[in-house]
Design a protein around this motif. Structure first.
Motif, PDB file in Angstrom:
ATOM      1  N   VAL A  19       0.882  -1.193   0.011  1.00  0.00           N
ATOM      2  CA  VAL A  19       0.001  -0.008   0.072  1.00  0.00           C
ATOM      3  C   VAL A  19       0.788   1.251   0.232  1.00  0.00           C
ATOM      4  O   VAL A  19       0.281   2.356  -0.455  1.00  0.00           O
ATOM      5  CB  VAL A  19      -0.899  -0.060   1.229  1.00  0.00           C
ATOM      6  CG1 VAL A  19      -1.882   1.375   1.325  1.00  0.00           C
ATOM      7  CG2 VAL A  19      -1.938  -1.177   1.166  1.00  0.00           C
ATOM      8  N   ALA A  20       1.939   0.882   0.547  1.00  0.00           N
ATOM      9  CA  ALA A  20       3.054   2.560   0.461  1.00  0.00           C
ATOM     10  C   ALA A  20       3.626   2.730  -0.955  1.00  0.00           C
ATOM     11  O   ALA A  20       4.444   3.594  -0.892  1.00  0.00           O
ATOM     12  CB  ALA A  20       4.100   2.044   1.579  1.00  0.00           C
ATOM     13  N   ALA A  21       3.327   1.815  -1.845  1.00  0.00           N
ATOM     14  CA  ALA A  21       4.061   1.758  -3.119  1.00  0.00           C
ATOM     15  C   ALA A  21       3.174   2.895  -3.763  1.00  0.00           C
ATOM     16  O   ALA A  21       2.659   2.660  -4.822  1.00  0.00           O
ATOM     17  CB  ALA A  21       3.817   0.713  -3.879  1.00  0.00           C
ATOM     18  N   ASP A  22       3.345   4.132  -3.538  1.00  0.00           N
ATOM     19  CA  ASP A  22       2.624   5.255  -3.820  1.00  0.00           C
ATOM     20  C   ASP A  22       3.578   6.550  -4.014  1.00  0.00           C
ATOM     21  O   ASP A  22       4.106   7.213  -3.115  1.00  0.00           O
ATOM     22  CB  ASP A  22       1.636   5.534  -2.828  1.00  0.00           C
ATOM     23  CG  ASP A  22       0.890   7.053  -3.032  1.00  0.00           C
ATOM     24  OD1 ASP A  22       0.996   7.844  -3.986  1.00  0.00           O
ATOM     25  OD2 ASP A  22      -0.236   7.133  -2.265  1.00  0.00           O
ATOM     26  N   ALA A  23       3.730   6.839  -5.471  1.00  0.00           N
ATOM     27  CA  ALA A  23       4.779   7.773  -5.436  1.00  0.00           C
ATOM     28  C   ALA A  23       4.560   9.355  -5.165  1.00  0.00           C
ATOM     29  O   ALA A  23       5.648   9.873  -4.384  1.00  0.00           O
ATOM     30  CB  ALA A  23       4.920   7.933  -7.366  1.00  0.00           C
ATOM     31  N   ALA A  24       3.303   9.580  -4.942  1.00  0.00           N
ATOM     32  CA  ALA A  24       3.112  10.956  -4.138  1.00  0.00           C
ATOM     33  C   ALA A  24       3.456  10.874  -2.675  1.00  0.00           C
ATOM     34  O   ALA A  24       4.155  11.904  -2.264  1.00  0.00           O
ATOM     35  CB  ALA A  24       1.806  11.547  -4.434  1.00  0.00           C
ATOM     36  N   LEU A  25       3.062   9.606  -2.109  1.00  0.00           N
ATOM     37  CA  LEU A  25       3.424   9.566  -0.847  1.00  0.00           C
ATOM     38  C   LEU A  25       4.790   9.442  -0.429  1.00  0.00           C
ATOM     39  O   LEU A  25       5.346  10.112   0.237  1.00  0.00           O
ATOM     40  CB  LEU A  25       2.943   8.261  -0.140  1.00  0.00           C
ATOM     41  CG  LEU A  25       3.321   7.664   1.092  1.00  0.00           C
ATOM     42  CD1 LEU A  25       2.867   8.667   2.338  1.00  0.00           C
ATOM     43  CD2 LEU A  25       2.584   6.301   1.294  1.00  0.00           C
ATOM     44  N   ILE A  26       5.682   8.806  -1.168  1.00  0.00           N
ATOM     45  CA  ILE A  26       7.216   8.718  -0.937  1.00  0.00           C
ATOM     46  C   ILE A  26       7.720  10.068  -1.300  1.00  0.00           C
ATOM     47  O   ILE A  26       8.811  10.391  -0.597  1.00  0.00           O
ATOM     48  CB  ILE A  26       7.733   7.486  -1.989  1.00  0.00           C
ATOM     49  CG1 ILE A  26       6.885   6.208  -1.630  1.00  0.00           C
ATOM     50  CG2 ILE A  26       9.219   7.190  -1.755  1.00  0.00           C
ATOM     51  CD1 ILE A  26       7.071   5.883   0.035  1.00  0.00           C
ATOM     52  N   GLU A  27       7.479  10.794  -2.362  1.00  0.00           N
ATOM     53  CA  GLU A  27       8.140  11.916  -2.664  1.00  0.00           C
ATOM     54  C   GLU A  27       7.549  12.798  -1.471  1.00  0.00           C
ATOM     55  O   GLU A  27       8.692  13.693  -0.925  1.00  0.00           O
ATOM     56  CB  GLU A  27       7.325  12.521  -3.810  1.00  0.00           C
ATOM     57  CG  GLU A  27       7.906  11.733  -5.276  1.00  0.00           C
ATOM     58  CD  GLU A  27       7.197  11.972  -6.346  1.00  0.00           C
ATOM     59  OE1 GLU A  27       6.077  12.841  -6.410  1.00  0.00           O
ATOM     60  OE2 GLU A  27       7.232  11.211  -7.360  1.00  0.00           O
ATOM     61  N   TYR A 119      -1.419   7.227   6.868  1.00  0.00           N
ATOM     62  CA  TYR A 119      -2.161   7.337   5.471  1.00  0.00           C
ATOM     63  C   TYR A 119      -1.992   5.851   4.933  1.00  0.00           C
ATOM     64  O   TYR A 119      -3.170   5.464   4.339  1.00  0.00           O
ATOM     65  CB  TYR A 119      -1.199   8.175   4.433  1.00  0.00           C
ATOM     66  CG  TYR A 119      -1.423   8.299   3.327  1.00  0.00           C
ATOM     67  CD1 TYR A 119      -2.160   9.458   2.727  1.00  0.00           C
ATOM     68  CD2 TYR A 119      -0.892   7.203   2.292  1.00  0.00           C
ATOM     69  CE1 TYR A 119      -2.356   9.466   1.355  1.00  0.00           C
ATOM     70  CE2 TYR A 119      -0.952   7.540   1.016  1.00  0.00           C
ATOM     71  CZ  TYR A 119      -1.872   8.569   0.356  1.00  0.00           C
ATOM     72  OH  TYR A 119      -1.910   8.726  -0.783  1.00  0.00           O
ATOM     73  N   VAL A 120      -0.932   5.044   5.141  1.00  0.00           N
ATOM     74  CA  VAL A 120      -1.008   3.564   4.833  1.00  0.00           C
ATOM     75  C   VAL A 120      -1.917   2.829   5.400  1.00  0.00           C
ATOM     76  O   VAL A 120      -2.914   2.018   4.729  1.00  0.00           O
ATOM     77  CB  VAL A 120       0.483   3.059   4.776  1.00  0.00           C
ATOM     78  CG1 VAL A 120       0.621   1.759   4.566  1.00  0.00           C
ATOM     79  CG2 VAL A 120       1.132   4.010   3.739  1.00  0.00           C
ATOM     80  N   TRP A 121      -1.910   2.704   6.604  1.00  0.00           N
ATOM     81  CA  TRP A 121      -2.574   2.146   7.528  1.00  0.00           C
ATOM     82  C   TRP A 121      -4.056   2.293   7.651  1.00  0.00           C
ATOM     83  O   TRP A 121      -5.098   1.377   7.676  1.00  0.00           O
ATOM     84  CB  TRP A 121      -2.228   1.834   9.089  1.00  0.00           C
ATOM     85  CG  TRP A 121      -2.598   0.755   9.740  1.00  0.00           C
ATOM     86  CD1 TRP A 121      -3.426   0.718  10.960  1.00  0.00           C
ATOM     87  CD2 TRP A 121      -2.672  -0.642   9.570  1.00  0.00           C
ATOM     88  NE1 TRP A 121      -3.786  -0.579  11.402  1.00  0.00           N
ATOM     89  CE2 TRP A 121      -3.275  -1.397  10.659  1.00  0.00           C
ATOM     90  CE3 TRP A 121      -1.836  -1.460   8.491  1.00  0.00           C
ATOM     91  CZ2 TRP A 121      -3.228  -2.831  10.646  1.00  0.00           C
ATOM     92  CZ3 TRP A 121      -1.767  -2.901   8.817  1.00  0.00           C
ATOM     93  CH2 TRP A 121      -2.503  -3.496   9.775  1.00  0.00           C
ATOM     94  N   GLY A 122      -4.423   3.511   7.391  1.00  0.00           N
ATOM     95  CA  GLY A 122      -5.654   4.017   7.415  1.00  0.00           C
ATOM     96  C   GLY A 122      -6.669   3.542   6.062  1.00  0.00           C
ATOM     97  O   GLY A 122      -7.862   3.651   6.120  1.00  0.00           O
ATOM     98  N   GLN A 123      -5.804   3.118   5.176  1.00  0.00           N
ATOM     99  CA  GLN A 123      -6.563   2.620   4.046  1.00  0.00           C
ATOM    100  C   GLN A 123      -7.003   0.911   4.378  1.00  0.00           C
ATOM    101  O   GLN A 123      -8.046   0.768   3.458  1.00  0.00           O
ATOM    102  CB  GLN A 123      -5.641   2.508   2.776  1.00  0.00           C
ATOM    103  CG  GLN A 123      -5.355   4.017   2.330  1.00  0.00           C
ATOM    104  CD  GLN A 123      -4.457   3.814   1.012  1.00  0.00           C
ATOM    105  OE1 GLN A 123      -4.595   3.035   0.113  1.00  0.00           O
ATOM    106  NE2 GLN A 123      -3.325   4.514   1.200  1.00  0.00           N
ATOM    107  N   VAL A 124      -6.760   0.634   5.317  1.00  0.00           N
ATOM    108  CA  VAL A 124      -7.262  -0.787   5.836  1.00  0.00           C
ATOM    109  C   VAL A 124      -8.601  -0.605   6.343  1.00  0.00           C
ATOM    110  O   VAL A 124      -9.684  -1.203   6.061  1.00  0.00           O
ATOM    111  CB  VAL A 124      -6.300  -1.527   6.717  1.00  0.00           C
ATOM    112  CG1 VAL A 124      -6.966  -2.722   7.258  1.00  0.00           C
ATOM    113  CG2 VAL A 124      -4.936  -1.721   6.173  1.00  0.00           C
TER     114      VAL A 124
END
Length: 544
Positions: A19-27, A119-124
Motif C-alpha cells: 500500500v506504500a508503493a505510492d509515488a506521491a506519498l514517497i515523494e 495514510y497507509v494503515w488508514g486505507q485498511v
C-alpha cells in the motif's frame, strides 16, 4: 444443470500489494524530512495489503462495538466490547507508532513519518484511526499540566496496546479520547453546561457533573474534556479508572448509531461527580484544548487524502481488469478522463497533507514561520480537502458500476465514511470561519501563506492569475463573512496548485488547467482535451 456461473470479466481481489508503493506519498515523505522511515513504511504497507489485514478491516466494520452498561447482577460496568479484529488493528497501529510516538522521537521528520504510516494503515480501516489520532493529539494539550504530562506522556507514547480497565499509571500503554461537545452547543463549546467544582484536596482535583453529547472512543484510558469551572470554561483530564483502582463516575448512556465509522464507538456519557484534573488555567479551556483540535484537524486532512487514494486505487484496479465494448475499461478515453481527474484530486490532497505534516513537525521544533503557515493553511485545507472527499468517493464508486454499490466491494464503506472528516473537528462553516479569524488576528499567518504560494510565482500563468484574483477578493471587505467559503476554497486551490507546480508533479498541469484555469466541468471526468492521462493513471496503476 447448465453451466451458468462461470466467472469471467471480474476484477480479482485487491490484495498482495504494498500500500506504500505510492509515488506521491514517497515523494512527500522525503520532501518533508522523513526519508529515513521509508523502509519501515514499506513494511507496514506490505502488511496493509495482505488478504488477512483486509479481512480484519471488514470484520471490524461488520461486527460493531456493543455497550454493556451493567453486569448480570445489576452493577454498572460501562464497558464497550469490540471484535478481536478491532484489537488486532489497534495493536498494529500502536506498535508501529501511529499514535503519540512522535512526541518521544526527536528525529526531524518524526511527525511526517507518523503521518505516512497513518495514510497507509488508514486505507485498511478508518474507524480505529479515531482513538489513534486523539492519542496523538492529546499530548501538547496535556503539557499545560507538567505534572500530569510527566506521568502520562511516556505511556501515551509507548508502543504497546494495553486494552482494559485498570489504573492508567499501572498500564504498559494508554489510549486517549476527547469529550467536548454538548447537545445544546455542538461546536459552540463556550455554551457548555457541564460544571466543574474544586474538590478541595491538595491534588487540585475537581468533580464534574453534566452530559456530553459526543465522546469519541469511550473505552479510552484518559479523556480531555471541557467544563464550566468557577473561573470559566476550563480543560480537564479525566481517567476512566482512578489511581486507587476504582472506576471514575463516567457513565455511558448509549452508543451513537452513525452513518459510517461503524467500527469505532462514539457515546453519550454522563459525569456524575467524576474526578478530573485541571489542565492549564481556569477560564482558558478552549485555548488549552485547541492544540489538540489542530492536530486532529491535520488527521482529518490526512484521512481524506487516505480515502481518496484508497478509492482511486480500487477504481483503477477494477477498470484495469474489466472489459466492456471490446476493450479494457481503463483504455477507453472517457474512463481515462475520469480516472485521471480522480488521480489529480488525490495527488493534490496528498501533497498538501504532507506539506502540513512537515509544517507540524517543524513547528513542534520551534520554527515560528512554519507555525504561522500551518495556522492558516490547515484551516483552509481542512475546509476544502474534506469537502472534496465525499464527491471523490462517489465517483470512484461509480467506476465500479453496480459492483461498486455492493458492500463486498468495500466502496460503500468508503462512501459512508467520507462525510465524517468534513464534520469532525468543526464542520465546513467552522473551518472556513476559523480561516477568516486567523487572517484577522494573525497577519503573520497571511504573510506565511502567501510566501509559500509565491514560491511558484511565474511558473504557471493560470496559477498566477488565480493568486492575483484571490488577493483582489481578500481586499474587498464587503459581505466578507457571507463570501467566506468562496474565499477559502480559492485559497485552498491556489495552495494545492502552488505545491504541485513547485514540486514538478505530473498532476500540476492538469490541476492548473482544470481547477484554476476554468477549463473544467462540474463533474469528475471533464479534464480538458489534450490532457496527458498516461502519467496520471500510471502513478496509480504501477503497484497493481
Amino acid at each position: 444443470m447448465p453451466q451458468t456461473h462461470e466467472v469471467t470479466n471480474q476484477a480479482p481481489p485487491l490484495t498482495g500489494h504494498d500500500v506504500a508503493a505510492d509515488a506521491a506519498l514517497i515523494e512527500g515523505l522525503h520532501r518533508q524530512g522523513a526519508g529515513w522511515s521509508e523502509d519501515s513504511l514499506h513494511t507496514l504497507g506490505k502488511l496493509a495489503g495482505t488478504e488477512h489485514t483486509q479481512e480484519l478491516g471488514r470484520l471490524a466494520n461488520e461486527n460493531e462495538p456493543v455497550l454493556r452498561t451493567h453486569d448480570r447482577y445489576g452493577n454498572r460496568i460501562d464497558e464497550v466490547e469490540f471484535h478481536p479484529a478491532w484489537h488486532e488493528l489497534m495493536d498494529t497501529a500502536v506498535s508501529h507508532g501511529l499514535h503519540a510516538a512522535p512526541w518521544r522521537d526527536d528525529r526531524p521528520g518524526a511527525h511526517v513519518a507518523r503521518a505516512a504510516k497513518l495514510y497507509v494503515w488508514g486505507q485498511v480501516e478508518a474507524g480505529h484511526i479515531c482513538p489513534i489520532s486523539m492519542t496523538y493529539a492529546v499530548v501538547p494539550a496535556l503539557r499545560a499540566n507538567p505534572a500530569l504530562a510527566a506521568v502520562y506522556e511516556p505511556l501515551l507514547a509507548a508502543r504497546e496496546y494495553d486494552f482494559g480497565l485498570r489504573a492508567p499509571a499501572g498500564k504498559r500503554g494508554l489510549i486517549a479520547g476527547m469529550s467536548m461537545t454538548e447537545k445544546q452547543g455542538g461546536s459552540d463549546v463556550r455554551t457548555n453546561t457541564t460544571r466543574a467544582v474544586p474538590a478541595g484536596g491538595e491534588d487540585g482535583t475537581y468533580t464534574l457533573t453534566g452530559h456530553k453529547w459526543f465522546t469519541s472512543a469511550p473505552m479510552s484510558d484518559l479523556f480531555l474534556t471541557l467544563a464550566q469551572a468557577p473561573g470559566g470554561i476550563s480543560c480537564f483530564l479525566l481517567p476512566r479508572v482512578l489511581p486507587d483502582g476504582t472506576r471514575n463516575r463516567i457513565q455511558l448512556q448509549r452508543l451513537k448509531d452513525k452513518l459510517g465509522n461503524r467500527s469505532n464507538a462514539s457515546a453519550e456519557i454522563e459525569y456524575d461527580g467524576a474526578l478530573g484534573y485541571l489542565v492549564g488555567e481556569e477560564g482558558r479551556g478552549v485555548r488549552t484544548i485547541i492544540d489538540m483540535v489542530n492536530l486532529t484537524r491535520l488527521d482529518c486532512v490526512l484521512g481524506t487524502a487516505t480515502a481518496m487514494r484508497a478509492g482511486l486505487i480500487r477504481a483503477v484496479h477494477h477498470t484495469a481488469h474489466r472489459s466492456a465494448f471490446g476493450a479494457p475499461l481503463i483504455d477507453q478515453p472517457l474512463m481515462r478522463n475520469v480516472l485521471s481527474d480522480l488521480a489529480v484530486e488525490s495527488e493534490a490532497a496528498t501533497t498538501v497533507a504532507f506539506r502540513l505534516a512537515g509544517a507540524t513537525d517543524r513547528a513542534a521544533r520551534g520554527d515560528a514561520s512554519e507555525e504561522s503557515f500551518r495556522r492558516l493553511a490547515l484551516a483552509v485545507t481542512k475546509y476544502w480537502v474534506c469537502k472534496r472527499g465525499p464527491v471523490h468517493a462517489a465517483e470512484a464508486l461509480e467506476c465500479l458500476g453496480g459492483n461498486g454499490y455492493i458492500e463486498e466491494s468495500g466502496m460503500p464503506r468508503l462512501y459512508r465514511e467520507a462525510p465524517l472528516l468534513s464534520v469532525w473537528e468543526g464542520s465546513g462553516n467552522v473551518s472556513a470561519l476559523d480561516a477568516l479569524r486567523a487572517m484577522a488576528r494573525q497577519p503573520d499567518s497571511v504573510e506565511a501563506f502567501f510566501a509559500e504560494i509565491d514560491l511558484a510565482a511565474g511558473a504557471d500563468r493560470r496559477l498566477d492569475a488565480s493568486v492575483a484574483e484571490l488577493k483582489k477578493e481578500l481586499g474587498d471587505l464587503t459581505d466578507l463573512e457571507f463570501r467566506t467559503r468562496r474565499i477559502v476554497e480559492s485559497m485552498a486551490l491556489v495552495l494545492q496548485g502552488s505545491l504541485l507546480v513547485q514540486y514538478g508533479s505530473p498532476a500540476a498541469d492538469a490541476f492548473c488547467a482544470s481547477r484554476l484555469g476554468g477549463d473544467h466541468g462540474r463533474a469528475f471526468g471533464t479534464l480538458p482535451a489534450g490532457t496527458d492521462t498516461a502519467p496520471l493513471i500510471d502513478r496509480a496503476r504501477h503497484l497493481l
